[in-house]
Design a protein around this motif. Sequence first.
Motif: not given
Length: 118
Positions: A30-38
């Motif tokens: 797992i590299l990341d969680r819950r990544v928000r973008t525009p």
Amino acid sequence: MTRDRRGAEAAGRRGERLAGWWLRLKGWRILDRRVRTPVGEVDLVARRGSLIAFVEVKLRATAAELDFAIDERRLSRVAAAAEYLMTRYAGPGDDIRVDVILIARGARPRHIENAWIG
């Protein structure tokens, strides 16, 4: 935040934790969680070898509800976010895809690989 919204948020995080464990058991990191973008949000970003998966996780109370948990509109937002984020997580030679993991009490997680073909 209302009590219902807090409950949904906690359930979503629980589903994401379960999906992360499931992926790790299958050899993913797992590299990341819950990544928000525009343009949208990705629940999990995972790597296995040269493959990067941008993963949408859906948790439902029953397995029957899973058939209606994901739709094309939601997947298109995840795909847009994946496109926005791919240079952050993927390098030259890496493959990228959008996956979905569906989780319900009493059922094995259902991993839909390459769920978005856009």
